[in-house]
Design an enzyme around this catalytic site. Structure first.
Site, PDB file in Angstrom:
ATOM      1  N   ASP A 145       0.855  -1.114   0.102  1.00 42.57           N
ATOM      2  CA  ASP A 145       0.003  -0.076   0.108  1.00 42.57           C
ATOM      3  C   ASP A 145       0.780   1.329  -0.132  1.00 42.57           C
ATOM      4  O   ASP A 145       0.529   2.091  -0.857  1.00 42.57           O
ATOM      5  CB  ASP A 145      -0.983   0.069   1.115  1.00 42.57           C
ATOM      6  CG  ASP A 145      -2.332  -0.920   0.980  1.00 42.57           C
ATOM      7  OD1 ASP A 145      -2.606  -0.790  -0.130  1.00 42.57           O
ATOM      8  OD2 ASP A 145      -2.866  -0.953   2.131  1.00 42.57           O
ATOM      9  N   LEU A 146       1.703   1.254   0.741  1.00 40.31           N
ATOM     10  CA  LEU A 146       2.869   2.243   1.231  1.00 40.31           C
ATOM     11  C   LEU A 146       3.518   2.618  -0.350  1.00 40.31           C
ATOM     12  O   LEU A 146       3.583   3.780  -0.734  1.00 40.31           O
ATOM     13  CB  LEU A 146       3.793   2.320   2.179  1.00 40.31           C
ATOM     14  CG  LEU A 146       3.032   2.270   3.576  1.00 40.31           C
ATOM     15  CD1 LEU A 146       3.869   1.793   4.574  1.00 40.31           C
ATOM     16  CD2 LEU A 146       2.234   3.637   3.919  1.00 40.31           C
TER      17      LEU A 146
END
Length: 413
Positions: free
Chosen positions: A186-187
């Protein structure tokens, strides 16, 4: 307390309409907000971003009472304005379209095709804003056999190969696949999306053309396999898990000390010799089985247990002090209390505090971006649900009090 200062920002000329939630999209928009862009976060009335309720822990006020603001939400939403709009309604869709006309970028992470049902897809919106940069973030991208699946970081770490590389060796105790300790896919998707948005804006500024950005978590995970992906493509050999050890260098791993853990990264024979001398096992440097790195790799199962026994005889700080003095690469494995008390982390101002309407202040992790001419700007804490709805509708769309009151009554905002 660190608060906003008046200075020139890199992206102060931009407005971002952010229809994303959870982590990948909000991480992108928080980057843009830190760099000065005006970010309008659009959420569902009543419930808002899913992560608002992803707790405990929750932010507490000075008396120790919960504010109801989840720490997860706080991690990815500073510097934004928060409005609530029900985009499933025609009136809500109209509000979004009017905001699009005044925005440079739209970010969204709805399922493939979902916004088309509301007339808020790229093809529809470029009819009213031809130079719009429109960034979609999904689990698997807009096409391919998995496009309509929901994508979650944990699942993508498994599908994209990261967990096949992460975890202890299968032949050792505790061996098996392991996810990363944070939602790294996600990051990284948020970071790649930030880069893509800025590239698209540069193109727009040169040509007047907007464009569509298709970001998929699985694509990002495959891309970030980096050298391990290249190793496989070059050799055809499937990499294995090595835990905290290195498949090509010994010793290059974690060791338990008398009171914690350290990392030792002896990248050459001289560093290895200094390491065992400090550990009072100098004979290991002259042992013919361990004279060179290839030999140490070959005999790792014999050498590493002896090194592990050696390291346990001193404390973490004793090892770090001695190895640093001897220029042997090393470091501690810190818990988060130790991280935020680390003198280097403190010197780099990696913890900030911002004013918060419920808690008084909110502690946050700072941006790592250090720009000399256009430094990041921390304008405000992560906003409360719908904190800026009325202000935004008045200032940007020129709605009067009566119209705003009716939209509230109808549940549109």
């Amino acid at each position: 307390m660190q608060t906003s200062t008046q200075h020139k920002t890199a992206l102060g000329h931009l407005r971002i309409l952010d229809l994303t939630r959870v982590l990948a999209g909000p991480w992108c928009s928080q980057n843009l907000a830190d760099l000065g862009a005006e970010v309008i976060k659009v959420e569902r009335p009543d419930s808002g971003d899913d992560t608002r309720s992803w707790g405990p822990p929750y932010l507490q006020d000075a008396a120790g009472n919960s504010t109801g603001e989840a720490a997860y939400y706080l991690a990815a939403n500073r510097g934004k304005q928060a409005i609530t709009v029900d985009i499933s309604t025609s009136q809500g869709q109209s509000i979004i379209r009017e905001l699009v006309k005044q925005s440079d970028v739209l970010l969204e992470n709805y399922k493939v095709g979902q916004l088309a049902k509301y007339g808020l897809d790229y093809d529809a919106l470029i009819q009213i804003k031809p130079d719009l940069v429109y960034c979609s973030i999904t689990g698997f991208g807009q096409d391919g056999p998995y496009a309509h699946r929901s994508g979650y970081d944990f699942i993508i770490q498994g599908m994209g190969g990261l967990m096949s590389l992460t975890g202890e060796r299968d032949d050792l105790a505790g061996g098996g696949p392991q996810k990363a300790g944070v939602a790294i896919t996600d990051l990284m998707t948020g970071m790649y999306a930030t880069i893509a948005v800025l590239a698209a804006l540069t193109h727009r500024d040169k040509t007047g053309e907007g464009q569509y950005i298709d970001m998929g978590l699985l694509d990002v995970q495959v891309a970030m396999l980096a050298n391990m992906g290249s190793n496989y493509l070059t050799s055809g050999n499937i990499p294995k898990r090595w835990g905290n050890a290195h498949q090509n260098i010994v010793p290059y791993q974690t060791f338990a000390t008398a009171d914690g853990h350290i990392i030792v990264a002896a990248g050459n024979d001289a560093q290895y010799r200094k390491f065992v001398q400090i550990g009072e096992r100098a004979e290991l440097a002259d042992d013919p089985r361990f004279l060179s790195n290839p030999l140490r790799v070959q005999h790792r199962d014999i050498l590493v247990p002896m090194l592990a026994d050696m390291v346990k005889r001193k404390t973490k700080n004793e090892w770090i002090s001695a190895l640093e003095l001897a220029a042997v690469p090393c470091g501690p494995i810190n818990n988060l209390e130790e991280v935020f008390n680390d003198p280097q982390v403190r010197a780099r101002c990696m913890q900030i505090e911002l004013d918060h309407p419920k808690a008084g202040i909110v502690p946050l992790v700072a941006s790592p971006m250090k720009l000399s001419k256009t430094p990041v700007e921390y304008r405000q804490a992560p906003p409360l649900l719908s904190q800026h709805t009325e202000q935004c509708l008045r200032d940007l769309l020129h709605f009067d009090d009566e119209k705003i009151a009716q939209l509230k009554l109808d549940g549109i905002i």
